[in-house]
Design an enzyme around this catalytic site. Structure first.
Site, PDB file in Angstrom:
ATOM      1  CE  LYS A   5      -1.693 -10.491  13.095  1.00  0.00           C
ATOM      2  NZ  LYS A   5      -2.125 -11.312  14.223  1.00  0.00           N
ATOM      3  CE1 TYR A  38       7.617  -8.794  17.162  1.00  0.00           C
ATOM      4  CE2 TYR A  38       6.564  -7.822  19.086  1.00  0.00           C
ATOM      5  CZ  TYR A  38       7.541  -8.636  18.528  1.00  0.00           C
ATOM      6  OH  TYR A  38       8.440  -9.261  19.336  1.00  0.00           O
ATOM      7  CG  ASP A  75      -1.728   1.209   1.404  1.00  0.00           C
ATOM      8  OD1 ASP A  75      -1.557   2.166   0.617  1.00  0.00           O
ATOM      9  OD2 ASP A  75      -2.571   1.222   2.332  1.00  0.00           O
TER      10      ASP A  75
HETATM   11 MG   LIG Z   1      -4.821  -2.408   2.129  1.00  0.00          MG
END
Ligand SMILES: [Mg+2]
Length: 372
Positions: A230, A227, A10
């Site tokens: 994910k 983190y 993205d």
């Molecule tokens: Mg996305």
């Protein structure tokens, strides 16, 4: 041997987190064409699901190849540049480092890669999802490769009857295990039924001794104290001739199962199978979407894609997803719509804990000091 790589990131949303701007797609396509002309790639296609750009590429460099990963990194730098020029939302948000070093592990972009000897006919499905996480593939992969009520071949195809080996990652402890199915089925379900932590990374045919599926499950990496990894997931599934038929690999998505993600990455919501043209998320940044692009890989060329969920047979799953979304939305900030505290991507809990510390009093102390 050829390698099929899907690398995604993205690098800026249009509008908000909903989709990718056409100028960014055009730039990615130009870069892929250039890489084909230069001989780096045998073939390449560019697709988007929601606000993520996926580069779907064939080449001969194997998995985790520096040349391929750095090409993807540079392409995402170029699309970020356009996103910045247009003031798009979260420009470059998945590029977590300032400079590329070796491969993409822990750098933000996600990737699924499979190296294989091309069969005489090589049907492949590339699944791209938005507003969810890699554990979203656990349930459909289980159904494709382990559930005879989904996949008839497990019962009636000689080459599938012995079952499949599932490689599962524990994302928190950075460990992995191979479950030998069907004999380990019940053991495996105890783990993969908790998809925020245990995620299927790859699946291998026991009879054919070939890898059939790979997901973009990367180890979680601690970057800037948080983190990461994910992330909106992608997946490759090879089909037919001792592997699930194309229709068996698509069938699990006729049920819009509930996944983690959606608004602010912090809610449970149904995964809606959609054609490419419906893959942008507008309602409550959801419901999470999945598209399936079918290719025949031939001499490394990507013949396709076919937009596999562009089929009225998935209309009911889309209606079901909308109904489940209505039901879950009415829970507002309550679980199980909102994720449990430990899985929230955004949280005010740390600052609340600090601010309200003096107002929380111990129940046991109160009893002990109560006047007699
Ligand atoms: Mg996305």
């Amino acid at each position: 041997m050829i390698t099929l790589s899907i690398i995604k990131a993205d690098t800026g949303g249009f509008v908000g987190h909903s989709a990718v701007h056409p100028d960014m797609m055009a730039e990615a396509r130009r870069e892929v064409e250039r890489a084909k002309d230069s001989g780096l790639l045998i073939d390449g296609a560019v697709a988007s699901c929601g606000d993520d750009i996926s580069l779907i590429m064939t080449h001969t460099y194997g998995c985790d190849a520096g040349l391929i990963h750095s090409f993807a990194w540079d392409t995402f730098q170029s699309t970020t540049h356009i996103a910045k020029e247009l003031g798009l939302y979260g420009a470059g948000q998945d590029l977590l480092s300032d400079a590329f070093s070796g491969n993409l592990r822990g750098m933000g972009p996600g990737y699924a890669e499979l190296e294989f000897e091309e069969r005489p006919s090589e049907p492949v499905l590339c699944f791209l999802a938005d507003k969810t996480e890699p554990g979203a593939w656990n349930l459909p992969l289980y159904k494709m490769f382990a559930d005879p009520f989904n996949t008839a071949g497990l019962v009636i195809d000689e080459k599938m009857h012995a079952g499949f080996g599932f490689e599962v990652y524990d994302l928190y402890e950075e460990k992995r295990i191979i479950f030998d199915c069907p004999s380990d089925l019940y053991d495996m379900l105890m783990y993969i039924g908790a998809p925020a932590r245990y995620v299927i990374h790859s699946i291998r045919s026991k009879t054919l001794d070939i890898t059939a599926a790979a997901t973009s499950t990367q180890r979680l990496s601690l970057i800037a104290g948080k983190y990461v990894g994910k992330d909106d997931p992608v997946m490759i599934v090879r089909c037919q001739s001792g592997l699930p038929a194309v229709g068996e690999a698509l069938e699990p998505f006729a049920f819009s199962h509930t996944v983690g993600g959606c608004m602010r990455g912090s809610h449970h919501a149904p995964l809606m199978p959609v054609p490419l043209k419906q893959s942008h998320t507008s309602r409550f940044d959801g419901p999470p979407r999945v598209v399936a692009l079918g290719f025949q890989v031939h001499e490394g060329k990507l013949i396709g894609p076919r937009d596999m969920f562009d089929d009225p047979a998935f209309d009911h799953a889309r209606v079901q997803a909308t109904e489940v979304m209505d039901y879950l939305r009415r829970h507002g900030p309550f679980e199980p719509h909102r994720l449990p505290l430990e899985d929230l991507e955004y949280t005010t809990m740390a600052s609340l804990t600090k601010r309200l510390a003096h107002r929380w009093t111990s129940l046991t102390t109160e009893v002990a000091t109560a006047p007699t």
